[in-house]
Design an enzyme around this catalytic site. Structure first.
Site, PDB file in Angstrom:
ATOM      1  N   LYS A 204     -35.189  28.728  33.871  1.00  0.00           N
ATOM      2  CA  LYS A 204     -34.095  28.527  32.927  1.00  0.00           C
ATOM      3  C   LYS A 204     -34.492  28.881  31.494  1.00  0.00           C
ATOM      4  O   LYS A 204     -35.667  29.014  31.161  1.00  0.00           O
ATOM      5  CB  LYS A 204     -33.568  27.102  33.033  1.00  0.00           C
ATOM      6  CG  LYS A 204     -32.776  26.886  34.317  1.00  0.00           C
ATOM      7  CD  LYS A 204     -31.911  25.645  34.279  1.00  0.00           C
ATOM      8  CE  LYS A 204     -30.970  25.638  35.476  1.00  0.00           C
ATOM      9  NZ  LYS A 204     -30.170  24.402  35.552  1.00  0.00           N
ATOM     10  N   ARG A 238     -34.989  21.958  42.766  1.00  0.00           N
ATOM     11  CA  ARG A 238     -34.243  23.174  43.111  1.00  0.00           C
ATOM     12  C   ARG A 238     -34.943  24.366  42.452  1.00  0.00           C
ATOM     13  O   ARG A 238     -35.044  24.425  41.232  1.00  0.00           O
ATOM     14  CB  ARG A 238     -32.798  23.033  42.622  1.00  0.00           C
ATOM     15  CG  ARG A 238     -31.875  24.188  42.969  1.00  0.00           C
ATOM     16  CD  ARG A 238     -30.467  23.901  42.449  1.00  0.00           C
ATOM     17  NE  ARG A 238     -29.523  24.965  42.785  1.00  0.00           N
ATOM     18  CZ  ARG A 238     -29.306  26.035  42.051  1.00  0.00           C
ATOM     19  NH1 ARG A 238     -29.963  26.196  40.898  1.00  0.00           N
ATOM     20  NH2 ARG A 238     -28.424  26.943  42.430  1.00  0.00           N
TER      21      ARG A 238
END
Length: 259
Positions: A204, A238
């Site tokens: 991210k 995740r």
């Protein structure tokens, strides 16, 4: 939890697995590497992403869910906010609903209540198209916790048993760099709900902006985040890079067993 984005525009791997055979081989590979959950998504939630119709989303995700359910003994998660997709995915073999909008879309709460599967509620300030336009909090940890308290209450009122719920603080969804690292540092605060915590930190922008790395150069940062999250008590991690994350968590687990 291994990620399968059957989309042309996801931030990290958009377009890599839009073909059925490519996506199936990716599922096979992640299961071989140690993924216990496969998270299938047919609509990108990156900032500025275009909306996808119900029909298009179903056409993207259902074949992969059906293949995974037939070929592998793993849990399957459907990453969607649409009630129609939730229903069809569960009927096709999905075991978990992973909703970035925390069942706030019209009809989603009632649909989730009717389906006998766990549900992950994620916190997001705003909508995907605008969520990164100067997000503001008085205290990000307190406000995320307050959001979960309210959403849990709505779920229980709709007939969803509390034990079916999983919480995701929504790293990168309506948060600045400082907000994201504050949430990571204070992740144990979410354990007050006595529910499993899922985190999605892999590749991210909170890693890229901190380190000055492009998406394909964020493995080390992603592994650091996964390790910290696990040490902070997250139960579901995740990720895009399954094998490397499994290795990190095995080393952590072996060390913790000696304490």
């Amino acid at each position: 939890m291994g990620i399968v984005n059957v989309t042309p525009d996801s931030f990290s791997d958009g377009g890599a697995y839009t073909g059925f055979e490519q996506a199936c081989r990716h599922v096979d590979h992640m299961v071989e590497q140690g993924a216990l959950v496969i998270d299938v998504g047919g609509e990108s939630t990156r900032p500025g992403a275009a909306e996808v119709s119900v029909a298009e989303e179903l056409a993207r995700v259902l074949p992969i869910i059906e293949y995974t359910a037939k070929k592998h003994d793993v849990w399957i998660s459907i990453d969607t906010s649409k009630p129609e997709v939730m229903e069809a995915a569960v009927n096709a073999g999905a075991n978990l609903i992973n909703d970035v909008r925390a069942l706030q879309a019209p009809g989603a709460l009632a649909m989730a209540a009717s389906l006998d599967v766990p549900i992950c509620l994620m916190h997001m300030q705003g909508e995907p198209q605008t969520m990164q336009d100067a997000p503001v909090y008085d205290d990000v940890v307190d406000e995320v916790a307050a959001f979960f308290e309210l959403r849990i209450a709505y779920c229980e009122a709709a007939g969803i048993e509390r034990e079916r719920l999983i919480l995701d603080p929504g790293f990168g969804f309506g948060k600045t760099l400082a907000h994201n690292y504050r949430l990571l540092a204070m992740l144990p605060a979410l354990h007050e709900f006595h529910l499993p915590v899922l985190v999605g930190l892999s590749r991210k922008s909170m890693i890229g902006h901190l380190l000055g790395r492009d998406t394909d150069q964020r493995l080390a940062g992603s592994l650091a985040c996964a390790l910290i999250a696990a040490q902070q008590g997250a139960q579901i991690i995740r990720v895009h890079d399954v094998a490397e994350t499994v290795d990190v968590l095995k080393v952590m687990s072996a060390t913790m067993e000696q304490l």
